[in-house]
Design an enzyme around this catalytic site. Structure first.
Site, PDB file in Angstrom:
ATOM      1  N   HIS A 196       0.835  -1.205   0.000  1.00 43.01           N
ATOM      2  CA  HIS A 196       0.000   0.000   0.000  1.00 43.01           C
ATOM      3  C   HIS A 196       0.869   1.253   0.000  1.00 43.01           C
ATOM      4  CE1 HIS A 196      -3.341   2.651   1.446  1.00 43.01           C
ATOM      5  NE2 HIS A 196      -2.337   3.237   2.079  1.00 43.01           N
ATOM      6  N   GLU A 197       1.895   1.283   0.847  1.00 46.27           N
ATOM      7  CA  GLU A 197       2.731   2.478   0.947  1.00 46.27           C
ATOM      8  C   GLU A 197       3.573   2.686  -0.312  1.00 46.27           C
ATOM      9  OE1 GLU A 197       2.321   4.657   3.207  1.00 46.27           O
ATOM     10  OE2 GLU A 197       0.931   3.441   4.366  1.00 46.27           O
ATOM     11  N   GLU A 202      -5.963   6.930  -0.844  1.00 43.81           N
ATOM     12  CA  GLU A 202      -5.949   5.728  -0.019  1.00 43.81           C
ATOM     13  C   GLU A 202      -6.595   4.542  -0.745  1.00 43.81           C
ATOM     14  OE1 GLU A 202      -4.676   5.023   3.084  1.00 43.81           O
ATOM     15  OE2 GLU A 202      -3.606   6.910   2.788  1.00 43.81           O
ATOM     16  N   HIS A 261       1.559   4.318  -3.018  1.00 43.24           N
ATOM     17  CA  HIS A 261       1.479   5.782  -2.947  1.00 43.24           C
ATOM     18  C   HIS A 261       2.591   6.425  -3.779  1.00 43.24           C
ATOM     19  CE1 HIS A 261      -1.784   6.578  -0.207  1.00 43.24           C
ATOM     20  NE2 HIS A 261      -1.257   5.888   0.781  1.00 43.24           N
TER      21      HIS A 261
END
Length: 265
Positions: free
Chosen positions: A132-133, A193, A136
Site C-alpha cells: 500500500h505504501e 488511499e 502511494h
C-alpha cells in the site's frame, strides 16, 4: 499590459494547460507538477531527517523480516508496473516506534515502525501495508498532494523559478505523508488511499503474498484502532469500507497470486 502583470496570468494559463495531462497507473487523471528528480531529492531529505531524529531498531530478526518483505514487494511492484521508472535501489529502515505505521517516500525509501509488527501478524499482512505504501509512491500521490497544497508555486518549481527551500518543511512532510515531528504517517486523501489499497493488493499478490491477508490486516487494524472517527469525518476510508473494497478485488488478485511462486520470509 506590463509583463509583471502578465506573468501571474501566464503561470495560471500554464497550469491550466498542464492540468489533466497526467494519469496514475490506474488511469485516474492527475495533476502532479513537481519534477520527479526534485521529488526524489525531497524524499531523501525527509528520510534522512527522520533517520537522524528517530531511534532505529537493532532487532536483527525483525530487520531481516522487514527487509525480506520489502525486497519482495519492490520486485512485485516492478513486475506489476513495468512501464514506470523505478529507483536503482530502495532503502528500508525499521524505526523503533510503537505506532502501527509504515511509509514510503519518493526516491526509493521505505520506513516501518516496530509497532506495525504487533498488528501485522504474518509476513503477508506486513506485505499488505508495505505494498500500500509503495503504491502511494508509484501513483505519485505525494507529488499530486504537493501540487494541490502549493498551487501556483508548483508551476514555478516546474519552470525553475522557485527553489525547494522556499516552502516550509512541514508542508513537504505532510505532502509526502509523514509527520514532521514524530514520523507519524499522515493520511492521504480518501481517493489516494483507495487507489493505493487496490494497487497494493496487486503488488503483494505479484510478490507472492496471499492477498486474502490484506483483509485480515485491516481487521487487525480495526481491532487495534479504538476511536477511529466516522468515515465522513476522516480522509482515511473507514475500516469496513476498506475491507469491502479489498474483498471486491480479491478474485483478480487471487488469480495473480496463484500464478506466482509464494514468497518465503
Amino acid at each position: 499590459m506590463h509583463w509583471r502583470c502578465v506573468r501571474p496570468l501566464f503561470w495560471l494559463a500554464l497550469l491550466a494547460v498542464l492540468a489533466g495531462c497526467g494519469e496514475t497507473p490506474t488511469g485516474r487523471s492527475q495533476l502532479a507538477l513537481v519534477p520527479g528528480p526534485l521529488m526524489a531529492d525531497m524524499g531523501g531529505d525527509a528520510f534522512d531527517q527522520l533517520r537522524n531524529t528517530q531511534p532505529i531498531s537493532r532487532d536483527a530478526q525483525a530487520n531481516q523480516l522487514v527487509q525480506c518483505v520489502a525486497d519482495k514487494i519492490v520486485a512485485g511492484a516492478e513486475a506489476s508496473y513495468p512501464e514506470l521508472d523505478f529507483p536503482e535501489r530502495w532503502e528500508m529502515v525499521l524505526f523503533e516506534d510503537p505506532s502501527p505505521n509504515a511509509f514510503a517516500l519518493p526516491g526509493g525509501r521505505i520506513g516501518v515502525h516496530t509497532g506495525l509488527l504487533q498488528v501485522a501478524e504474518t509476513p503477508a499482512q506486513l506485505a499488505a501495508v508495505m505494498g500500500h505504501e509503495v503504491a502511494h509512491v508509484l501513483a505519485d500521490h505525494g507529488n499530486e498532494r504537493l501540487t494541490q497544497q502549493l498551487g501556483i508555486k508548483a508551476v514555478l518549481l516546474v519552470v525553475g523559478l522557485l527553489g525547494e527551500g522556499e516552502f516550509g518543511n512541514q508542508q513537504l512532510m505532510q505532502a509526502l505523508g509523514v509527520g514532521a515531528q514524530l514520523g507519524i504517517s499522515l493520511p492521504f486523501s480518501r481517493t489516494h488511499e483507495e487507489e493505493a489499497d487496490l494497487m497494493g493488493l496487486e503488488v503483494m499478490a505479484r510478490a507472492g503474498f496471499d492477498p486474502q491477508q490484506s483483509v485480515a490486516l485491516w481487521q487487525n487494524m480495526a481491532a487495534a484502532g479504538d476511536g477511529q472517527p466516522p468515515e465522513f469525518l476522516s480522509t482515511h476510508p473507514a475500516h469496513e469500507s476498506r475491507i469491502r473494497a479489498l474483498q471486491g478485488a480479491l478474485e483478480e488478485a487471487n488469480a495473480t497470486y496463484r500464478a506466482v511462486t509464494p514468497a518465503q520470509c
